[in-house]
Design a protein around this motif. Structure first.
Motif, PDB file in Angstrom:
ATOM      1  N   PRO A 108      33.313  32.091  25.567  1.00  0.00           N
ATOM      2  CA  PRO A 108      34.114  30.861  25.654  1.00  0.00           C
ATOM      3  C   PRO A 108      35.132  30.688  24.540  1.00  0.00           C
ATOM      4  O   PRO A 108      36.149  30.017  24.726  1.00  0.00           O
ATOM      5  CB  PRO A 108      33.055  29.750  25.622  1.00  0.00           C
ATOM      6  CG  PRO A 108      31.836  30.389  25.033  1.00  0.00           C
ATOM      7  CD  PRO A 108      31.868  31.811  25.468  1.00  0.00           C
ATOM      8  N   ARG A 109      34.911  31.311  23.378  1.00  0.00           N
ATOM      9  CA  ARG A 109      35.839  31.148  22.257  1.00  0.00           C
ATOM     10  C   ARG A 109      36.897  32.243  22.208  1.00  0.00           C
ATOM     11  O   ARG A 109      37.774  32.223  21.343  1.00  0.00           O
ATOM     12  CB  ARG A 109      35.075  31.116  20.927  1.00  0.00           C
ATOM     13  CG  ARG A 109      34.141  29.931  20.774  1.00  0.00           C
ATOM     14  CD  ARG A 109      33.576  29.829  19.362  1.00  0.00           C
ATOM     15  NE  ARG A 109      32.725  30.970  19.037  1.00  0.00           N
ATOM     16  CZ  ARG A 109      33.015  31.882  18.123  1.00  0.00           C
ATOM     17  NH1 ARG A 109      34.150  31.817  17.459  1.00  0.00           N
ATOM     18  NH2 ARG A 109      32.173  32.873  17.876  1.00  0.00           N
ATOM     19  N   SER A 110      36.815  33.202  23.100  1.00  0.00           N
ATOM     20  CA  SER A 110      37.714  34.353  23.045  1.00  0.00           C
ATOM     21  C   SER A 110      39.059  34.058  23.690  1.00  0.00           C
ATOM     22  O   SER A 110      39.188  33.198  24.556  1.00  0.00           O
ATOM     23  CB  SER A 110      37.068  35.551  23.738  1.00  0.00           C
ATOM     24  OG  SER A 110      35.876  35.914  23.078  1.00  0.00           O
ATOM     25  N   LYS A 111      40.065  34.830  23.268  1.00  0.00           N
ATOM     26  CA  LYS A 111      41.395  34.759  23.838  1.00  0.00           C
ATOM     27  C   LYS A 111      41.699  36.059  24.579  1.00  0.00           C
ATOM     28  O   LYS A 111      41.129  37.113  24.295  1.00  0.00           O
ATOM     29  CB  LYS A 111      42.444  34.542  22.742  1.00  0.00           C
ATOM     30  CG  LYS A 111      42.328  33.206  22.017  1.00  0.00           C
ATOM     31  CD  LYS A 111      42.647  32.037  22.947  1.00  0.00           C
ATOM     32  CE  LYS A 111      42.648  30.710  22.205  1.00  0.00           C
ATOM     33  NZ  LYS A 111      42.966  29.575  23.109  1.00  0.00           N
ATOM     34  N   VAL A 112      42.620  35.977  25.539  1.00  0.00           N
ATOM     35  CA  VAL A 112      43.077  37.154  26.269  1.00  0.00           C
ATOM     36  C   VAL A 112      44.558  37.346  25.938  1.00  0.00           C
ATOM     37  O   VAL A 112      45.393  36.524  26.324  1.00  0.00           O
ATOM     38  CB  VAL A 112      42.882  37.005  27.780  1.00  0.00           C
ATOM     39  CG1 VAL A 112      43.368  38.272  28.503  1.00  0.00           C
ATOM     40  CG2 VAL A 112      41.420  36.730  28.112  1.00  0.00           C
ATOM     41  N   ILE A 113      44.850  38.397  25.197  1.00  0.00           N
ATOM     42  CA  ILE A 113      46.220  38.681  24.781  1.00  0.00           C
ATOM     43  C   ILE A 113      46.886  39.508  25.878  1.00  0.00           C
ATOM     44  O   ILE A 113      46.437  40.610  26.190  1.00  0.00           O
ATOM     45  CB  ILE A 113      46.231  39.457  23.452  1.00  0.00           C
ATOM     46  CG1 ILE A 113      45.438  38.694  22.389  1.00  0.00           C
ATOM     47  CG2 ILE A 113      47.658  39.715  22.985  1.00  0.00           C
ATOM     48  CD1 ILE A 113      45.044  39.549  21.198  1.00  0.00           C
ATOM     49  N   CYS A 114      47.937  38.970  26.466  1.00  0.00           N
ATOM     50  CA  CYS A 114      48.590  39.621  27.607  1.00  0.00           C
ATOM     51  C   CYS A 114      49.946  40.180  27.188  1.00  0.00           C
ATOM     52  O   CYS A 114      50.867  39.420  26.858  1.00  0.00           O
ATOM     53  CB  CYS A 114      48.775  38.622  28.739  1.00  0.00           C
ATOM     54  SG  CYS A 114      47.224  37.933  29.358  1.00  0.00           S
ATOM     55  N   CYS A 115      50.054  41.489  27.196  1.00  0.00           N
ATOM     56  CA  CYS A 115      51.314  42.141  26.861  1.00  0.00           C
ATOM     57  C   CYS A 115      52.176  42.222  28.123  1.00  0.00           C
ATOM     58  O   CYS A 115      51.710  42.679  29.167  1.00  0.00           O
ATOM     59  CB  CYS A 115      51.058  43.540  26.309  1.00  0.00           C
ATOM     60  SG  CYS A 115      50.154  43.538  24.734  1.00  0.00           S
ATOM     61  N   VAL A 116      53.414  41.765  28.022  1.00  0.00           N
ATOM     62  CA  VAL A 116      54.313  41.750  29.175  1.00  0.00           C
ATOM     63  C   VAL A 116      55.645  42.398  28.798  1.00  0.00           C
ATOM     64  O   VAL A 116      55.981  42.545  27.627  1.00  0.00           O
ATOM     65  CB  VAL A 116      54.551  40.315  29.700  1.00  0.00           C
ATOM     66  CG1 VAL A 116      53.254  39.683  30.161  1.00  0.00           C
ATOM     67  CG2 VAL A 116      55.240  39.450  28.642  1.00  0.00           C
ATOM     68  N   ARG A 117      56.385  42.745  29.838  1.00  0.00           N
ATOM     69  CA  ARG A 117      57.700  43.375  29.664  1.00  0.00           C
ATOM     70  C   ARG A 117      58.481  43.120  30.939  1.00  0.00           C
ATOM     71  O   ARG A 117      57.886  42.972  32.016  1.00  0.00           O
ATOM     72  CB  ARG A 117      57.519  44.874  29.430  1.00  0.00           C
ATOM     73  CG  ARG A 117      58.772  45.650  29.078  1.00  0.00           C
ATOM     74  CD  ARG A 117      58.398  47.117  28.869  1.00  0.00           C
ATOM     75  NE  ARG A 117      59.461  47.914  28.306  1.00  0.00           N
ATOM     76  CZ  ARG A 117      59.330  49.199  27.973  1.00  0.00           C
ATOM     77  NH1 ARG A 117      58.174  49.819  28.176  1.00  0.00           N
ATOM     78  NH2 ARG A 117      60.352  49.862  27.461  1.00  0.00           N
ATOM     79  N   GLU A 118      59.781  43.063  30.854  1.00  0.00           N
ATOM     80  CA  GLU A 118      60.585  42.877  32.057  1.00  0.00           C
ATOM     81  C   GLU A 118      60.179  43.925  33.082  1.00  0.00           C
ATOM     82  O   GLU A 118      60.191  45.122  32.790  1.00  0.00           O
ATOM     83  CB  GLU A 118      62.066  42.985  31.720  1.00  0.00           C
ATOM     84  CG  GLU A 118      62.557  41.860  30.829  1.00  0.00           C
ATOM     85  CD  GLU A 118      64.043  41.975  30.541  1.00  0.00           C
ATOM     86  OE1 GLU A 118      64.720  42.791  31.206  1.00  0.00           O
ATOM     87  OE2 GLU A 118      64.529  41.256  29.649  1.00  0.00           O
ATOM     88  N   VAL A 119      59.806  43.477  34.277  1.00  0.00           N
ATOM     89  CA  VAL A 119      59.200  44.366  35.277  1.00  0.00           C
ATOM     90  C   VAL A 119      60.064  45.589  35.592  1.00  0.00           C
ATOM     91  O   VAL A 119      59.531  46.703  35.700  1.00  0.00           O
ATOM     92  CB  VAL A 119      58.845  43.573  36.549  1.00  0.00           C
ATOM     93  CG1 VAL A 119      58.367  44.517  37.653  1.00  0.00           C
ATOM     94  CG2 VAL A 119      57.757  42.538  36.232  1.00  0.00           C
ATOM     95  N   PRO A 120      61.388  45.455  35.765  1.00  0.00           N
ATOM     96  CA  PRO A 120      62.169  46.674  36.018  1.00  0.00           C
ATOM     97  C   PRO A 120      62.037  47.711  34.918  1.00  0.00           C
ATOM     98  O   PRO A 120      62.053  48.920  35.189  1.00  0.00           O
ATOM     99  CB  PRO A 120      63.610  46.148  36.120  1.00  0.00           C
ATOM    100  CG  PRO A 120      63.473  44.720  36.503  1.00  0.00           C
ATOM    101  CD  PRO A 120      62.227  44.247  35.817  1.00  0.00           C
TER     102      PRO A 120
END
Length: 274
Positions: free
Chosen positions: A105-117
């Motif tokens: 419950p205390r954890s975070k989810v770090i989401c790496c993103v980039r422009e899809v093309p």
């Protein structure tokens, strides 16, 4: 059940998750690396404990949670015993936020993103750099061009890009969106010091002096077996290197509107975007 010291790294492929892990592992308090099999283990065990199995009646909710907890603890045993914070990476974690919320419950989810093309472009570049290999990410298909490869990559159920994109969108609009910390690849490679500092603040961690000139990371054997040498190779220096796209213009333009995290009107849950 013990709430283990853990955060999770997820998001889109070719968007900086391996780079981020290579940076974080410089901190002796952290354990991080490329995608781990923990999420796959969870997926394999879950049907055996639920209605898909004849043994479902033997599992209470508490027993199910203990099994998941034990799997995580067993796989990361050495790091947890040394008191490290584990950053477990897998692109499917964004599709499992309700489960992660119960277990951590205390954890975070770090989401790496980039422009899809540019994600598509990066995968295609790797394919062309390894013309004597047939990568496992395409299920052994060989007689295709870039249009066929992109169609497979963007498949919503099994595609290397389409599946995590859909999972991220599910998490973005879901009830546990407050667990997300989204990091743009473009920001990470252009200003790693500022982005990592902000990440530490969001995680409530003490600052650490990272060396962004000596980050290097490799998983040679894994990449070789996948048929995509250097897929997880990280250059020593973190920097932005610009170049023209190698995609046909129509393919590139087809996916330019898929970067939903850039649209403030769609950020109804006030997800943190760095």
């Amino acid at each position: 059940m013990q709430n283990h010291a853990a955060h999770f790294i997820s998001g889109l492929p070719r968007s900086g998750s391996t780079l981020l892990s290579a940076i974080l592992k410089q901190n002796p308090r952290f354990s991080a690396g490329m995608s781990s099999p923990v999420a796959t283990l969870f997926n394999a065990v879950l049907p055996k404990m639920s209605g898909a199995s004849e043994y479902a009646s033997f599992f209470s909710e508490d027993r199910r949670r203990r099994v998941f907890d034990s799997l995580f603890k067993a796989y990361h045993h050495d790091e947890l015993e040394r008191g490290k914070w584990v950053f477990d990476t897998n692109r499917t974690w964004t599709a499992k936020l309700p489960l992660l919320h119960q277990l951590f419950p205390r954890s975070k989810v770090i989401c790496c993103v980039r422009e899809v093309p540019w994600v598509i472009d990066s995968v295609e570049m790797m394919v062309r750099r390894n013309p004597t290999h047939v990568s496992g990410i395409f299920q052994g298909k060989t007689s295709r061009n870039v249009y066929g490869r992109v169609k497979d990559l963007m498949d919503a159920e099994r595609g290397l890009i389409g599946l995590p994109w859909g999972s991220l969108r599910e998490a973005w609009f879901g009830e546990h969106a407050d667990k997300l910390i989204v990091i743009r690849y473009e920001s990470l490679v252009s200003n790693p010091s500022a982005i990592v500092r902000q990440l530490y603040e969001r995680l409530g961690e003490k600052p650490f002096n990272h060396d962004f000139e000596n980050v290097g990371y490799q998983e040679e054997e894994f990449d070789r077996r996948l048929g995509m040498p250097d897929l997880h190779t990280v250059r020593r220096k973190v920097e932005h290197i610009g170049r023209p796209t190698i995609l046909p213009p129509d393919l590139f333009m087809k996916y330019v509107d898929m970067n939903f995290w850039e649209n403030e009107k769609l950020n109804t849950k006030k997800v943190c975007v760095l």
